[in-house]
Design a protein around this motif. Structure first.
Motif, PDB file in Angstrom:
ATOM      1  N   HIS A  11       0.800  -1.211   0.000  1.00 16.74           N
ATOM      2  CA  HIS A  11       0.000   0.000   0.000  1.00 16.74           C
ATOM      3  C   HIS A  11       0.843   1.277   0.000  1.00 16.74           C
ATOM      4  N   GLY A  12       1.998   1.201   0.627  1.00 16.43           N
ATOM      5  CA  GLY A  12       2.871   2.374   0.604  1.00 16.43           C
ATOM      6  C   GLY A  12       3.217   2.748  -0.825  1.00 16.43           C
ATOM      7  N   ALA A  13       3.595   1.764  -1.614  1.00 17.29           N
ATOM      8  CA  ALA A  13       3.950   2.014  -3.007  1.00 17.29           C
ATOM      9  C   ALA A  13       2.718   2.462  -3.787  1.00 17.29           C
ATOM     10  N   CYS A  14       1.606   1.853  -3.466  1.00 11.48           N
ATOM     11  CA  CYS A  14       0.341   2.186  -4.122  1.00 11.48           C
ATOM     12  C   CYS A  14       0.030   3.667  -3.944  1.00 11.48           C
ATOM     13  N   ASP A  16       2.226   6.047  -3.027  1.00 12.41           N
ATOM     14  CA  ASP A  16       3.272   6.851  -3.650  1.00 12.41           C
ATOM     15  C   ASP A  16       3.051   6.967  -5.152  1.00 12.41           C
ATOM     16  N   ASP A  17       2.724   5.851  -5.760  1.00  8.80           N
ATOM     17  CA  ASP A  17       2.478   5.858  -7.205  1.00  8.80           C
ATOM     18  C   ASP A  17       1.334   6.800  -7.543  1.00  8.80           C
ATOM     19  N   ALA A  18       0.266   6.694  -6.756  1.00 11.78           N
ATOM     20  CA  ALA A  18      -0.907   7.510  -7.049  1.00 11.78           C
ATOM     21  C   ALA A  18      -0.589   8.995  -6.870  1.00 11.78           C
ATOM     22  N   MET A  19       0.168   9.312  -5.856  1.00 10.40           N
ATOM     23  CA  MET A  19       0.519  10.721  -5.656  1.00 10.40           C
ATOM     24  C   MET A  19       1.384  11.216  -6.802  1.00 10.40           C
ATOM     25  N   ARG A  39      -3.392  17.179   0.518  1.00  8.77           N
ATOM     26  CA  ARG A  39      -3.657  16.463   1.762  1.00  8.77           C
ATOM     27  C   ARG A  39      -4.953  15.655   1.675  1.00  8.77           C
ATOM     28  N   VAL A  40      -5.972  16.236   1.049  1.00 10.29           N
ATOM     29  CA  VAL A  40      -7.238  15.512   0.899  1.00 10.29           C
ATOM     30  C   VAL A  40      -7.028  14.271   0.047  1.00 10.29           C
ATOM     31  N   LEU A  41      -6.261  14.416  -1.007  1.00 11.53           N
ATOM     32  CA  LEU A  41      -5.988  13.247  -1.848  1.00 11.53           C
ATOM     33  C   LEU A  41      -5.237  12.175  -1.055  1.00 11.53           C
ATOM     34  N   GLU A  42      -4.282  12.608  -0.248  1.00 11.60           N
ATOM     35  CA  GLU A  42      -3.551  11.643   0.592  1.00 11.60           C
ATOM     36  C   GLU A  42      -4.508  10.917   1.533  1.00 11.60           C
TER      37      GLU A  42
END
Lengths: 160, 160
Positions: A11-14, A16-19, A39-42
């Motif tokens: 999930h961490g990579a997931c 990071d990729d999305a950001m 921040r909302v997206l995060e």
DNA sequence: GATCACACGTTATAACATATCAATACCGAA
DNA sequence: TTCGGTATTGATATGTTATAACGTGTGATC
């Protein structure tokens, strides 16, 4: 067609990729991913669940990023318009987009037990619905497709 | 598959038929179509549009049938559970069912201009969405399918 | 350095929905 | 016919979701 959300993953990579994808998209389209929006997206990406605007607002105000409803709604509207998030109509809630960049006709699988949301990229669910619309002379601009039920994990729990 | 709602028709007969079907269904299933419930169904049938709970409530209170939100919501819940009406998630509103009696997986065509709603009985939109759900191991219990756009009449107006 | 576009801050309120508890109507069984 | 359970209604209060309206800040452009 791909469906994301229920399978276990890094999930961490997931996130990071999305950001990174969001950054790229905003840069390319000359959109501003301001601190509140980022921040909302995060927050949305942190869980494969739908969050209500007031859930978001709670986090934001705890972090000193804004305390009034419009702060959350404006950020969510931006993310939805930018294709970085979706509104789940059946829940009056929001979730991060799992397929940034693709042209969208998303369908959602929503677990009524754990509230997890998976986004299935069907692209042209236009199939049957499109037939019905053509027959009626109706011009579709946007479709909402949301299935509610039990995700694999919750089916197992129910069976115990 | 049939789609009802946009074509011109004998609306008086349409309403009468629907009320008769509702009566029959309630009698058969031992459900009580009380005055408030009956009136709410009539209000929904009067237009092929979605009405908000407070629109309904306005009519009811004007007619002395109840002035508090629960009056409208209880009647609407009853109608939805009885299969006589549907909730349109994208509008937070309600519309009468056009296919009373049929087992339901309705899809809606919602005009963003005149707010008219057509119900398309697709029965098994399970097609693509069902595939996606099976692939993900998701067990669907209910689906929301709502297309928004322009109805034939409003397309013509826009073209003028 | 004026102006414009966009984002943000703030107050207030609109719109949608439910919890709770008391009162009443309906209906079958004793 | 009365009793007791269930469904329905009445009423008050509150919870939840969403937007209108107006003002302020900030950075880009002319």
């Amino acid at each position: 067609m791909s469906t994301l959300g229920f399978e276990t993953h890094d999930h961490g990579a997931c996130v990071d990729d999305a950001m990174a994808a969001a950054e790229a998209r905003c840069a390319a389209s000359d959109l501003r991913l301001t601190p509140v929006r980022r921040r909302v997206l995060e927050l949305l990406l942190a869980e494969h669940r739908a969050l209500g605007a007031y859930d978001i607002l709670g986090h934001l105000s705890a972090e000193g990023l804004g305390a009034q409803p419009p702060v959350a709604y404006r950020a969510l509207d931006f993310l939805v318009k930018a294709g970085l998030a979706h509104r789940i109509e059946a829940l009056n809630a929001y979730t991060a987009c799992s397929h940034v960049g693709l042209d969208h006709t998303p369908a959602f699988l929503i677990c009524r037990s754990c509230q997890s949301v998976a986004e299935s990229e069907t692209a042209l669910t236009q199939g049957r619905l499109g037939d019905a619309a053509r027959a009626a002379g109706f011009q579709i601009e946007r479709t909402v497709i949301e299935a509610q039920g039990l995700c694999p994990a919750c089916q197992n729990e129910a069976a115990v």
